[in-house]
Scaffold this active site. Structure first.
Site, PDB file in Angstrom:
ATOM      1  N   ARG A 277      34.488  66.812 -51.562  1.00  0.00           N
ATOM      2  CA  ARG A 277      34.916  67.323 -52.569  1.00  0.00           C
ATOM      3  C   ARG A 277      36.308  67.251 -53.405  1.00  0.00           C
ATOM      4  O   ARG A 277      36.455  66.889 -51.951  1.00  0.00           O
ATOM      5  CB  ARG A 277      34.316  68.290 -52.908  1.00  0.00           C
ATOM      6  CG  ARG A 277      32.789  68.174 -53.266  1.00  0.00           C
ATOM      7  CD  ARG A 277      32.371  69.848 -53.590  1.00  0.00           C
ATOM      8  NE  ARG A 277      32.355  69.886 -55.061  1.00  0.00           N
ATOM      9  CZ  ARG A 277      30.933  69.627 -56.037  1.00  0.00           C
ATOM     10  NH1 ARG A 277      30.085  69.632 -55.049  1.00  0.00           N
ATOM     11  NH2 ARG A 277      31.505  69.723 -56.965  1.00  0.00           N
TER      12      ARG A 277
ATOM     13  N   HIS B 134      27.348  72.754 -46.299  1.00  0.00           N
ATOM     14  CA  HIS B 134      26.682  74.512 -46.546  1.00  0.00           C
ATOM     15  C   HIS B 134      27.000  75.261 -45.348  1.00  0.00           C
ATOM     16  O   HIS B 134      27.305  76.423 -45.262  1.00  0.00           O
ATOM     17  CB  HIS B 134      25.452  74.766 -46.903  1.00  0.00           C
ATOM     18  CG  HIS B 134      24.056  74.036 -48.168  1.00  0.00           C
ATOM     19  ND1 HIS B 134      25.423  74.656 -49.104  1.00  0.00           N
ATOM     20  CD2 HIS B 134      23.736  72.769 -48.228  1.00  0.00           C
ATOM     21  CE1 HIS B 134      24.196  73.652 -49.872  1.00  0.00           C
ATOM     22  NE2 HIS B 134      23.459  72.601 -49.269  1.00  0.00           N
TER      23      HIS B 134
ATOM     24  N   HIS C  28      29.098  66.024 -48.797  1.00  0.00           N
ATOM     25  CA  HIS C  28      30.038  66.054 -49.442  1.00  0.00           C
ATOM     26  C   HIS C  28      31.396  66.548 -49.210  1.00  0.00           C
ATOM     27  O   HIS C  28      31.593  66.876 -49.126  1.00  0.00           O
ATOM     28  CB  HIS C  28      29.384  66.812 -50.353  1.00  0.00           C
ATOM     29  CG  HIS C  28      30.023  66.124 -51.982  1.00  0.00           C
ATOM     30  ND1 HIS C  28      29.274  66.273 -53.222  1.00  0.00           N
ATOM     31  CD2 HIS C  28      30.714  65.312 -52.626  1.00  0.00           C
ATOM     32  CE1 HIS C  28      30.273  66.156 -53.695  1.00  0.00           C
ATOM     33  NE2 HIS C  28      31.174  65.366 -53.463  1.00  0.00           N
TER      34      HIS C  28
ATOM     35  N   ASN D 299      21.719  68.213 -45.323  1.00  0.00           N
ATOM     36  CA  ASN D 299      23.758  67.780 -45.945  1.00  0.00           C
ATOM     37  C   ASN D 299      24.126  69.296 -45.708  1.00  0.00           C
ATOM     38  O   ASN D 299      23.201  70.163 -45.134  1.00  0.00           O
ATOM     39  CB  ASN D 299      23.220  68.278 -46.866  1.00  0.00           C
ATOM     40  CG  ASN D 299      24.367  68.091 -48.321  1.00  0.00           C
ATOM     41  OD1 ASN D 299      25.454  68.989 -47.425  1.00  0.00           O
ATOM     42  ND2 ASN D 299      24.715  67.530 -48.899  1.00  0.00           N
TER      43      ASN D 299
ATOM     44  N   ARG E 222      35.919  71.905 -51.028  1.00  0.00           N
ATOM     45  CA  ARG E 222      35.580  72.787 -51.383  1.00  0.00           C
ATOM     46  C   ARG E 222      34.942  73.662 -49.885  1.00  0.00           C
ATOM     47  O   ARG E 222      35.042  74.629 -49.061  1.00  0.00           O
ATOM     48  CB  ARG E 222      35.103  74.004 -52.291  1.00  0.00           C
ATOM     49  CG  ARG E 222      33.905  72.823 -52.638  1.00  0.00           C
ATOM     50  CD  ARG E 222      33.006  73.490 -53.933  1.00  0.00           C
ATOM     51  NE  ARG E 222      33.466  73.106 -54.811  1.00  0.00           N
ATOM     52  CZ  ARG E 222      32.829  72.968 -56.476  1.00  0.00           C
ATOM     53  NH1 ARG E 222      31.140  73.630 -55.672  1.00  0.00           N
ATOM     54  NH2 ARG E 222      33.358  72.637 -56.978  1.00  0.00           N
TER      55      ARG E 222
ATOM     56  N   GLU F 292      28.610  62.036 -49.263  1.00  0.00           N
ATOM     57  CA  GLU F 292      28.518  61.638 -50.847  1.00  0.00           C
ATOM     58  C   GLU F 292      30.115  62.051 -51.304  1.00  0.00           C
ATOM     59  O   GLU F 292      30.520  62.701 -50.629  1.00  0.00           O
ATOM     60  CB  GLU F 292      28.359  62.834 -51.058  1.00  0.00           C
ATOM     61  CG  GLU F 292      25.974  63.363 -50.313  1.00  0.00           C
ATOM     62  CD  GLU F 292      25.476  64.419 -51.469  1.00  0.00           C
ATOM     63  OE1 GLU F 292      26.418  65.321 -51.481  1.00  0.00           O
ATOM     64  OE2 GLU F 292      24.898  64.982 -50.615  1.00  0.00           O
TER      65      GLU F 292
ATOM     66  N   HIS G 214      17.905  67.030 -53.830  1.00  0.00           N
ATOM     67  CA  HIS G 214      18.489  68.447 -54.355  1.00  0.00           C
ATOM     68  C   HIS G 214      17.542  69.012 -54.526  1.00  0.00           C
ATOM     69  O   HIS G 214      16.235  69.250 -55.510  1.00  0.00           O
ATOM     70  CB  HIS G 214      18.993  67.562 -55.762  1.00  0.00           C
ATOM     71  CG  HIS G 214      20.383  68.872 -56.137  1.00  0.00           C
ATOM     72  ND1 HIS G 214      20.568  70.326 -56.414  1.00  0.00           N
ATOM     73  CD2 HIS G 214      22.214  68.391 -55.708  1.00  0.00           C
ATOM     74  CE1 HIS G 214      21.707  70.339 -56.613  1.00  0.00           C
ATOM     75  NE2 HIS G 214      22.562  69.621 -56.387  1.00  0.00           N
TER      76      HIS G 214
ATOM     77  N   THR H 209      26.695  69.506 -57.986  1.00  0.00           N
ATOM     78  CA  THR H 209      26.308  69.246 -58.033  1.00  0.00           C
ATOM     79  C   THR H 209      25.012  69.030 -59.118  1.00  0.00           C
ATOM     80  O   THR H 209      24.223  68.775 -58.778  1.00  0.00           O
ATOM     81  CB  THR H 209      25.928  67.313 -56.992  1.00  0.00           C
ATOM     82  OG1 THR H 209      26.592  67.043 -55.770  1.00  0.00           O
ATOM     83  CG2 THR H 209      25.851  65.859 -58.119  1.00  0.00           C
TER      84      THR H 209
ATOM     85  N   GLU I 299      19.349  57.523 -54.579  1.00  0.00           N
ATOM     86  CA  GLU I 299      18.961  58.988 -54.340  1.00  0.00           C
ATOM     87  C   GLU I 299      18.604  59.041 -55.630  1.00  0.00           C
ATOM     88  O   GLU I 299      19.372  59.828 -56.868  1.00  0.00           O
ATOM     89  CB  GLU I 299      19.959  59.851 -53.689  1.00  0.00           C
ATOM     90  CG  GLU I 299      18.920  60.634 -53.757  1.00  0.00           C
ATOM     91  CD  GLU I 299      19.532  61.956 -52.755  1.00  0.00           C
ATOM     92  OE1 GLU I 299      21.149  61.052 -52.141  1.00  0.00           O
ATOM     93  OE2 GLU I 299      19.858  63.250 -52.547  1.00  0.00           O
TER      94      GLU I 299
END
Ligand code: PXP
Length: 243
Positions: free
Chosen positions: A45, A10, A43, A7, A49, A70, A190, A101, A151
């Site tokens: 969003r 970040h 993701h 992922n 962001r 995502e 996660h 999340t 998931e």
């Protein structure tokens, strides 16, 4: 073999802190692939962001392996998914005020709408996964929506210690067995890090782990020393040229 999805949100978070061009998550995806990532996860969003529409579009063109999006179950995001056509869509709950999340999708409570979205995405050739807590009602509800995969949310396990951690791991193990029994592909993610991954892989039937924060955090330390050295070299080089 358990696949690794990285992922890269970040990386985009750091870029958006300055709203500049670096670090570019598109570059990060390429390096993840060189490192052996089996898939790339982002993701998009609703508040944009971190990952931006531009990132998703370029990643769609440049990622030659599975691109996993995502996404929240909202019309604008569904439309974006249908435009970009990721290989997989993982439906996640999304609250604007959360840092990340926080919990799994409440599939049981939103079954008709989630089933409709899953169907629409699948009609366009997108594999559909639901991000859920390891709870039987959520696993069964996901199966009833006709998804390909789930998931399992490993966050509660990752945040727990001692007996509580053992109990959380047990829930994940039972959840994975149940989902597998219902014919669902089992993924997990996660809060997975370099320390708890040893226990995480004890979860049966795992197809893929989605890991972000720990890998991107580790990469800062792996790269910081040489990044500083390069800046020192450039300062030396340019100042000598001027002398
Ligand atoms: N899977 C899902 C559905 C997520 O929302 C996240 C966080 O963006 C991850 C996996 C990766 O979590 P982490 O960054 O803690 O490794």
């Amino acid at each position: 073999m358990i696949y690794l999805g990285v992922n890269i949100d970040h990386v985009a978070t750091v870029r958006e802190a300055r709203k500049t061009f670096e670090p570019d998550p598109v570059w990060a995806a390429a390096l993840c692939l060189l490192g052996g990532a089996d898939s790339i996860t982002v993701h998009l969003r609703e508040d944009r962001r971190h990952i931006q529409d531009r990132d998703l579009r370029i990643l769609r063109e440049t990622v030659p392996v599975k691109l996993n999006l995502e996404m929240a179950n909202t019309r604008p995001i569904i439309d974006m998914a249908l435009e970009v056509l990721p290989d997989q869509a993982t439906l996640v709950p999304e609250k604007r005020e959360e840092i990340t999340t926080e919990g799994g999708l409440d599939v049981a409570a939103h079954l008709p709408s989630l089933r409709e979205t899953a169907g629409e995405l699948k009609e366009h050739g997108i594999t559909v996964s639901f991000f859920i807590d390891p709870v039987e009602t959520q696993i069964e509800a996901s199966a009833r929506c006709g998804v390909d995969a789930i998931e399992l949310h490993t966050g509660s396990y990752a945040n727990a210690t001692g007996v509580e951690a053992a109990e959380e791991l047990d829930k994940l193990i039972r959840g994975a067995a149940s989902a597998h029994g219902l014919g669902l592909e089992v993924n997990a993610g996660h809060g997975i890090n370099y320390y708890n991954v040893r226990d995480i892989v004890r979860i049966p039937h795992l197809h893929e782990l989605n890991i972000g924060h720990s890998i991107i955090s580790r990469s800062i330390f792996n790269g910081l020393e040489s990044a500083v050295r390069r800046m020192k070299d450039l300062i030396d080089l340019y100042s000598h040229n001027q002398a």
